[in-house]
Scaffold this motif. Structure first.
Motif, PDB file in Angstrom:
ATOM      1  N   ILE A   3      29.190 -17.406  22.646  1.00  0.00           N
ATOM      2  CA  ILE A   3      28.573 -16.391  23.512  1.00  0.00           C
ATOM      3  C   ILE A   3      27.130 -16.775  23.821  1.00  0.00           C
ATOM      4  CG2 ILE A   3      27.837 -13.989  23.692  1.00  0.00           C
ATOM      5  CD1 ILE A   3      30.847 -14.354  23.993  1.00  0.00           C
ATOM      6  N   ALA A   4      26.378 -17.194  22.816  1.00  0.00           N
ATOM      7  CA  ALA A   4      24.992 -17.602  23.029  1.00  0.00           C
ATOM      8  C   ALA A   4      24.907 -18.731  24.054  1.00  0.00           C
ATOM      9  CB  ALA A   4      24.360 -18.029  21.706  1.00  0.00           C
ATOM     10  N   LEU A   5      25.808 -19.685  23.953  1.00  0.00           N
ATOM     11  CA  LEU A   5      25.799 -20.808  24.895  1.00  0.00           C
ATOM     12  C   LEU A   5      26.127 -20.329  26.310  1.00  0.00           C
ATOM     13  CD1 LEU A   5      25.475 -23.814  25.361  1.00  0.00           C
ATOM     14  CD2 LEU A   5      27.867 -24.132  24.678  1.00  0.00           C
ATOM     15  N   ARG A   6      27.072 -19.437  26.437  1.00  0.00           N
ATOM     16  CA  ARG A   6      27.392 -18.885  27.753  1.00  0.00           C
ATOM     17  C   ARG A   6      26.204 -18.136  28.346  1.00  0.00           C
ATOM     18  NH1 ARG A   6      32.444 -19.267  25.444  1.00  0.00           N
ATOM     19  NH2 ARG A   6      34.249 -19.470  26.859  1.00  0.00           N
ATOM     20  N   ILE A   7      25.491 -17.386  27.517  1.00  0.00           N
ATOM     21  CA  ILE A   7      24.308 -16.653  27.993  1.00  0.00           C
ATOM     22  C   ILE A   7      23.257 -17.623  28.523  1.00  0.00           C
ATOM     23  CG2 ILE A   7      22.330 -15.286  27.201  1.00  0.00           C
ATOM     24  CD1 ILE A   7      24.287 -13.794  25.334  1.00  0.00           C
ATOM     25  N   LEU A   8      22.972 -18.655  27.763  1.00  0.00           N
ATOM     26  CA  LEU A   8      21.966 -19.635  28.172  1.00  0.00           C
ATOM     27  C   LEU A   8      22.401 -20.368  29.436  1.00  0.00           C
ATOM     28  CD1 LEU A   8      21.156 -20.908  24.599  1.00  0.00           C
ATOM     29  CD2 LEU A   8      19.469 -19.915  26.161  1.00  0.00           C
ATOM     30  N   ASP A   9      23.663 -20.743  29.500  1.00  0.00           N
ATOM     31  CA  ASP A   9      24.162 -21.442  30.688  1.00  0.00           C
ATOM     32  C   ASP A   9      24.110 -20.549  31.920  1.00  0.00           C
ATOM     33  OD1 ASP A   9      24.624 -23.854  29.436  1.00  0.00           O
ATOM     34  OD2 ASP A   9      26.782 -23.532  29.163  1.00  0.00           O
ATOM     35  N   TYR A  10      24.487 -19.281  31.761  1.00  0.00           N
ATOM     36  CA  TYR A  10      24.462 -18.363  32.903  1.00  0.00           C
ATOM     37  C   TYR A  10      23.033 -18.223  33.442  1.00  0.00           C
ATOM     38  CZ  TYR A  10      25.302 -14.289  35.849  1.00  0.00           C
ATOM     39  OH  TYR A  10      25.387 -13.439  36.924  1.00  0.00           O
ATOM     40  N   ALA A  11      22.079 -18.002  32.542  1.00  0.00           N
ATOM     41  CA  ALA A  11      20.680 -17.840  32.975  1.00  0.00           C
ATOM     42  C   ALA A  11      20.178 -19.087  33.697  1.00  0.00           C
ATOM     43  CB  ALA A  11      19.807 -17.520  31.776  1.00  0.00           C
ATOM     44  N   ARG A  12      20.523 -20.242  33.174  1.00  0.00           N
ATOM     45  CA  ARG A  12      20.062 -21.500  33.779  1.00  0.00           C
ATOM     46  C   ARG A  12      20.749 -21.772  35.114  1.00  0.00           C
ATOM     47  NH1 ARG A  12      22.345 -26.411  33.604  1.00  0.00           N
ATOM     48  NH2 ARG A  12      23.796 -25.740  31.967  1.00  0.00           N
ATOM     49  N   GLU A  13      22.071 -21.597  35.153  1.00  0.00           N
ATOM     50  CA  GLU A  13      22.832 -21.961  36.351  1.00  0.00           C
ATOM     51  C   GLU A  13      22.708 -20.946  37.474  1.00  0.00           C
ATOM     52  OE1 GLU A  13      26.787 -22.456  34.905  1.00  0.00           O
ATOM     53  OE2 GLU A  13      26.264 -24.191  33.641  1.00  0.00           O
ATOM     54  N   LYS A  14      22.673 -19.656  37.127  1.00  0.00           N
ATOM     55  CA  LYS A  14      22.660 -18.607  38.155  1.00  0.00           C
ATOM     56  C   LYS A  14      21.252 -18.168  38.549  1.00  0.00           C
ATOM     57  CE  LYS A  14      27.194 -18.186  38.036  1.00  0.00           C
ATOM     58  NZ  LYS A  14      28.053 -18.643  39.154  1.00  0.00           N
ATOM     59  N   LYS A  15      20.297 -18.314  37.615  1.00  0.00           N
ATOM     60  CA  LYS A  15      18.964 -17.779  37.884  1.00  0.00           C
ATOM     61  C   LYS A  15      17.845 -18.801  37.685  1.00  0.00           C
ATOM     62  CE  LYS A  15      20.363 -13.055  36.797  1.00  0.00           C
ATOM     63  NZ  LYS A  15      20.066 -11.796  36.071  1.00  0.00           N
ATOM     64  N   ALA A  16      18.214 -20.055  37.421  1.00  0.00           N
ATOM     65  CA  ALA A  16      17.227 -21.108  37.172  1.00  0.00           C
ATOM     66  C   ALA A  16      16.230 -20.675  36.094  1.00  0.00           C
ATOM     67  CB  ALA A  16      16.488 -21.481  38.462  1.00  0.00           C
ATOM     68  N   ASP A  17      16.738 -19.981  35.081  1.00  0.00           N
ATOM     69  CA  ASP A  17      15.912 -19.421  34.014  1.00  0.00           C
ATOM     70  C   ASP A  17      16.035 -20.293  32.771  1.00  0.00           C
ATOM     71  OD1 ASP A  17      14.676 -17.947  32.036  1.00  0.00           O
ATOM     72  OD2 ASP A  17      15.721 -16.063  32.473  1.00  0.00           O
ATOM     73  N   ARG A  18      14.931 -20.965  32.419  1.00  0.00           N
ATOM     74  CA  ARG A  18      14.882 -21.748  31.177  1.00  0.00           C
ATOM     75  C   ARG A  18      13.955 -21.100  30.152  1.00  0.00           C
ATOM     76  NH1 ARG A  18      16.700 -26.938  30.850  1.00  0.00           N
ATOM     77  NH2 ARG A  18      16.432 -26.462  28.652  1.00  0.00           N
ATOM     78  N   ASP A  19      13.618 -19.835  30.375  1.00  0.00           N
ATOM     79  CA  ASP A  19      12.747 -19.113  29.444  1.00  0.00           C
ATOM     80  C   ASP A  19      13.515 -18.143  28.552  1.00  0.00           C
ATOM     81  OD1 ASP A  19      10.209 -20.208  30.320  1.00  0.00           O
ATOM     82  OD2 ASP A  19      10.472 -19.036  32.147  1.00  0.00           O
ATOM     83  N   LEU A  20      14.742 -17.778  28.944  1.00  0.00           N
ATOM     84  CA  LEU A  20      15.551 -16.868  28.124  1.00  0.00           C
ATOM     85  C   LEU A  20      15.742 -17.447  26.722  1.00  0.00           C
ATOM     86  CD1 LEU A  20      18.729 -14.929  29.077  1.00  0.00           C
ATOM     87  CD2 LEU A  20      18.864 -16.559  27.189  1.00  0.00           C
ATOM     88  N   VAL A  21      15.690 -16.572  25.725  1.00  0.00           N
ATOM     89  CA  VAL A  21      15.888 -17.004  24.345  1.00  0.00           C
ATOM     90  C   VAL A  21      16.980 -16.161  23.695  1.00  0.00           C
ATOM     91  CG1 VAL A  21      13.530 -17.829  24.068  1.00  0.00           C
ATOM     92  CG2 VAL A  21      14.082 -15.475  23.446  1.00  0.00           C
ATOM     93  N   VAL A  22      17.719 -16.790  22.774  1.00  0.00           N
ATOM     94  CA  VAL A  22      18.787 -16.107  22.043  1.00  0.00           C
ATOM     95  C   VAL A  22      18.565 -16.301  20.545  1.00  0.00           C
ATOM     96  CG1 VAL A  22      21.255 -15.868  21.643  1.00  0.00           C
ATOM     97  CG2 VAL A  22      20.440 -16.561  23.904  1.00  0.00           C
ATOM     98  N   ASP A  23      18.531 -15.195  19.813  1.00  0.00           N
ATOM     99  CA  ASP A  23      18.604 -15.243  18.358  1.00  0.00           C
ATOM    100  C   ASP A  23      20.058 -15.029  17.974  1.00  0.00           C
ATOM    101  OD1 ASP A  23      15.944 -15.703  17.486  1.00  0.00           O
ATOM    102  OD2 ASP A  23      15.426 -13.629  17.981  1.00  0.00           O
TER     103      ASP A  23
END
Length: 250
Positions: free
Chosen positions: A59-79
């Protein structure tokens, strides 16, 4: 019992979920994350997520991938939090193969969903709290929900993906037969561990119905939708699993 079960199945966790969901858990997880639309298009805005019972990191990997691919977001963080160190090791192995390994975008923590602890996980910290196929294995579900409410910011979203109650009688009968006859057998064949798979099947049967679980989320202080499919929850495959969401309003 729960710790022993997940220590036993940690290295074969995805195989276990394949057996329990007839292989479609990956599609459910994709839909779960897409529904949340994690990340921000605003440069410099940090979206903070906590994935509890997140073990193997899918799930964490999917969250990071979604933010990067859909929103060009490399600042999102997951604990990523799990009570079982063996499960976390599987997640760390998975992340070593990704671009997020060694970055501040993901951190791994051994922790109890029922008592995360204020020092490591302060009040009003996270924008999104996820728990997928994990809450039914917690002994005190209301405590998990209270902790989720505590660590979320006002306006933050609680989201749970979990096996649930099948709503169509014919499908319910078929899935019941599959669960108690086929899944333990698959556990024996694929993992050499019938007992753990039998426990996991029984944990699904014990989990509250969609309506009852939605009421528990509301009782923890979250605002939820109408008590129906498409409101407080979204059934997947006729209720074999369901996505529940709630918003912290204060």
């Amino acid at each position: 019992m729960v710790k022993e079960v997940f220590s036993s199945v940690a290295s074969k966790y995805d195989v276990m979920n394949d057996a329990m969901s007839m292989g479609v858990h990956r599609l459910w997880k994709d839909e779960f994350v897409s529904l949340l639309k994690p990340g921000s298009t605003r440069v410099g805005k940090v979206t903070r997520c906590i994935d509890v019972a997140g073990g193997t990191g899918d799930i964490a990997l999917r969250i990071l991938d979604y933010a990067r691919e859909k929103k060009a977001d490399r600042d999102l963080v997951v604990d990523l939090v799990d009570i079982n160190p063996e499960m976390l090791k599987e997640g760390q192995k998975r992340f070593r193969k990704t671009m997020y390994h060694g970055t501040p975008q993901v951190a791994f923590h051994v922790g109890n969903a029922q008592e995360l602890g204020q020092e490591r996980f302060p009040d009003n910290t996270y924008d999104i709290y996820t728990i997928a196929f994990g809450i039914r294995n917690c002994t005190d579900i209301p405590a998990v929900l209270r902790e989720a409410h505590r660590v979320l910011k006002p306006g933050g979203v609680f989201a749970c993906l979990e096996f649930s109650k099948v709503t169509q009688p014919a499908l319910a009968s078929m899935y019941e037969s599959y669960s108690f006859s086929v899944i333990p057998l698959l556990g024996t064949i694929m993992a050499g561990d019938r007992a753990s798979y039998q426990y996991l099947v029984e944990s699904i049967r014990r989990f509250p119905s969609q309506e009852d679980f939605s009421r528990m989320i509301s009782d923890a202080g979250f605002e939820v939708g109408e008590p129906e499919d498409g409101g407080a929850w979204r059934n997947l495959w006729g209720g074999i699993s369901a996505i529940h969401t709630g918003v912290k309003v204060a």
